[in-house]
Enzyme design. Structure first.
Site, mmCIF file in Angstrom:
data_model
loop_
_atom_site.group_PDB
_atom_site.id
_atom_site.type_symbol
_atom_site.label_atom_id
_atom_site.label_comp_id
_atom_site.label_asym_id
_atom_site.label_seq_id
_atom_site.Cartn_x
_atom_site.Cartn_y
_atom_site.Cartn_z
ATOM 1 N N TYR A 173 0.641 -0.879 0.052
ATOM 2 C CA TYR A 173 0.026 0.388 0.019
ATOM 3 C C TYR A 173 1.028 1.810 -0.393
ATOM 4 C CZ TYR A 173 -4.582 2.157 -0.467
ATOM 5 O OH TYR A 173 -5.371 3.461 -0.713
ATOM 6 N N LYS A 206 -6.429 -1.850 -1.698
ATOM 7 C CA LYS A 206 -7.244 -1.909 -0.535
ATOM 8 C C LYS A 206 -7.463 -3.204 0.057
ATOM 9 C CE LYS A 206 -7.811 1.803 0.682
ATOM 10 N NZ LYS A 206 -8.202 3.375 1.154
ATOM 11 N N GLU A 255 -13.808 3.837 -3.793
ATOM 12 C CA GLU A 255 -12.451 4.148 -3.520
ATOM 13 C C GLU A 255 -11.944 5.705 -4.345
ATOM 14 O OE1 GLU A 255 -10.688 2.970 -0.851
ATOM 15 O OE2 GLU A 255 -8.580 4.685 -1.477
ATOM 16 N N ASP A 256 -11.018 6.693 -4.065
ATOM 17 C CA ASP A 256 -10.341 7.426 -5.132
ATOM 18 C C ASP A 256 -11.531 7.834 -5.697
ATOM 19 O OD1 ASP A 256 -8.679 7.497 -3.347
ATOM 20 O OD2 ASP A 256 -7.006 6.057 -4.189
ATOM 21 N N ASP A 286 -15.089 5.201 1.473
ATOM 22 C CA ASP A 286 -13.415 5.069 2.946
ATOM 23 C C ASP A 286 -12.766 6.635 2.737
ATOM 24 O OD1 ASP A 286 -12.264 4.030 4.508
ATOM 25 O OD2 ASP A 286 -10.067 3.964 2.691
#
Ligand code: NAD
Length: 551
Positions: free
Chosen positions: A105, A176, A247-248, A270
């Protein structure tokens, strides 16, 4: 059922043997296949003669990793291992999480995602594209596993603090979900990484002949919303027990999509909710050092995007639960973005910022904002590296005995300050946490272990808890409960070291307890679809995948 016919999750797998078995990452044991298995499964001669233990295989992996020249090389090697032998990969990652987390990560995943098309070996995850309109159900049907429980989806527009990386965002969805398995024992076959490729506005990528995504500018507006809605329909039909993690996504879509779907399906973001939860846990730990309460803190955020506003909202909930009015709580959170202090007079404020807009004169200097507000905590969520510079840190140390300095921007290259800077410029008095990991710092003869405000403390446990009780929704209260559970697991010893989060070595235990807190809440609020087990913690632990070979 014969030994080589396995049921993994709910998906019954056909007869696997010989080379096909060695090329199947879920069932492959490599050199650890026993003599008996080698005969029974047609593997004799296809492997070197020595039968290795898994411990020996781990030793070989660590040895290989050590001989690589860069973290990117280590990442590539680990991904290849994941593609070859998932059980061994997760054994290494789980047992050596402290060392592996920065590889699988942030920060390494940032570099790997930027170079996705260049370091690409084998596909992992599912690509849905703007060209799949009308056939997303069919594409989802190509995924080989049926019992999917967690989907992480990105459209790649705001990857870490690195901006629009288009289809390269797959690296983040995969990363993730790796953490879901490593930190909370969600079975790898129950995890589905997705990239929704709607194009990219990143010119460099569009010019790069090795870029693997759609070569077009981003789809926007109604067409984008229709694509996302079709994904939601298809995913909830095909995988009705799945939790969807956003996510993102860039903030123009993230806030909208969360608002639109969070009360309809089992979905969370998240970057907004997970970040908020881990940061709130950090504040709770910090107050054990400052010996005052959350109500005594004043929070100044650098950055008013998904992370900043998400944290602000959860802090407001926490403060109101301690008896403050909504307005009193909001007055304790000031925001400073790329244009200056977030004040009502500004006419350029996006919707999500307006809730925190102050009745105050505009200000364009962060130091002036510190002088005016006298914050007890500054939180960097701007992606603007170096913005917590010497004068800023010295000012915080002048105002506070124990200034709270959270430099959360990722990857390390985007961090507002390093751990060394935070401790040096506050003379070792900072209560520090960062988004990406930093090595321990020696200051004045004392070793400080910087805390990593890593969302991995939160989302795997939240997902596990939701799975354990069959939650129909993921609520803000669950992230509040997760924050409290996480903070309660920080020991006095952690705090003595300057670490305001538990050691990563305890992450599976941490996730299990967070899962219990989340599931309890779901049961209490009528959001659980599964029957309540007698011993919830035991039930949760039994669900957790252990990376050992099946007999
Ligand atoms: P975002 O794009 O939604 O928001 C960024 C915000 O920063 C915007 O309000 C922008 O105006 C502001 N900004 C940009 N440059 C600035 C400058 N020079 N000065 C002041 N403000 C500036 O992004 P986000 O999702 O909020 O993420 C921001 C950063 O936080 C990223 O680097 C991300 O990696 C990091 N993050 C860390 C964690 C964690 O550590 N747990 C979790 C989520 C996000």
């Amino acid at each position: 059922m014969k030994k080589h016919e396995r049921t993994i999750g709910e998906s019954h797998v056909d007869f696997y043997r010989g080379v096909k078995l060695l090329h199947d990452p879920v069932r492959n044991k490599g050199t650890a296949f026993t003599e008996e298995e080698r005969d029974e499964l047609g593997l004799r001669g296809l492997l070197p003669p020595k039968v290795c233990t898994q411990d020996e295989q781990v030793m070989r992996v660590l040895d290989n990793l050590q001989r690589k020249f860069s973290d990117l090389d280590r990442y590539v090697y680990l991904v290849a291992l994941q593609d070859r032998n998932e059980t061994l990969f997760y054994r290494v990652v789980t047992e050596h999480l402290q060392a592996m987390m920065p590889l699988i990560y942030t920060p390494t995943v940032g570099k790997a995602t930027q170079l996705y098309g260049h370091i690409f070996r084998r596909p992992r995850g599912l690509f849905l594209t703007a060209n799949d309109k009308g056939r997303m159900g069919e594409v989802l049907g190509n995924w080989p596993h049926r019992d999917v429980r967690i989907i992480v989806i990105t459209d790649g527009e705001r990857i870490l603090g690195l901006g629009d990386l288009g289809a390269n965002g797959m690296g983040i969805s995969v990363g993730k979900l790796t953490l879901y398995t490593a930190c909370a024992g969600i079975h790898p076959t129950q995890c589905l990484p997705i990239t929704l490729d709607v194009g990219t506005n990143n010119r460099q990528l569009l010019k790069d002949p090795l870029y693997l995504g759609l070569s077009q500018r981003r789809v926007r507006g109604e067409e984008y919303d229709e694509l996302f809605a079709e994904f939601v329909d298809a995913a909830t039909t095909r995988f009705p027990k799945a939790i969807i993690q956003l996510e993102d996504f860039a903030n123009l879509n993230a806030f909208r999509l969360l608002e639109k779907y969070k009360d309809r399906i089992c979905l969370f973001d998240d970057d907004i909710q997970g970040t908020a939860s881990v940061t709130l846990a950090g504040f709770y730990s910090a107050q054990r050092i400052t010996k005052n309460s959350l109500k005594d803190q004043r929070f100044l955020f650098l950055g008013a995007g998904e992370a900043g506003i998400g944290i602000g909202q959860l802090v407001v909930s926490a403060l109101t639960s301690e008896g403050l009015t909504d307005q009193e709580a909001r007055q304790r959170c000031w925001f400073f973005d790329s244009k200056g202090l977030v004040v009502k007079q500004r006419d350029d404020l996006a919707e999500h910022k307006k809730l925190f807009a102050l009745d105050h004169q505009p200000m364009t200097s962060f130091q002036d904002a510190i002088k005016s507000f006298k914050p007890t905590a500054i939180i960097g969520v701007s992606g603007a590296p170096g913005s917590f510079n010497k004068p800023v840190l010295e000012l915080m140390a002048e105002i506070n005995e124990r200034p709270i300095i959270f430099a959360l921007s990722n990857p390390t290259s985007k961090c507002e300050c390093t751990a060394v800077e935070a401790y040096n410029y506050t003379k070792g008095r900072a209560i520090f946490a960062s988004g990406s990991p930093f090595d321990p710092v020696d200051f004045g003869g004392r070793a400080f272990v910087p805390g990593q405000g890593n969302n991995a403390y939160i989302f795997p446990g939240v997902g596990l808890g939701a799975m354990a009780c069959g939650a129909s929704r993921i609520t803000d209260e669950m992230f509040f409960a997760a924050a409290k559970s996480l903070a309660s697991q920080v020991t006095d010893h952690d705090l003595e070291l300057g670490r305001i989060f538990p050691s990563l070595s305890k992450i599976r235990e941490v996730s299990a307890k967070i899962a219990v807190a989340v599931a309890e809440l779901a049961y209490d609020h009528g959001l659980a679809r599964e029957k309540r087990p007698e011993n919830l913690l035991e039930h949760v632990k039994q669900m957790m995948f252990e990376p050992v070979y099946e007999e």
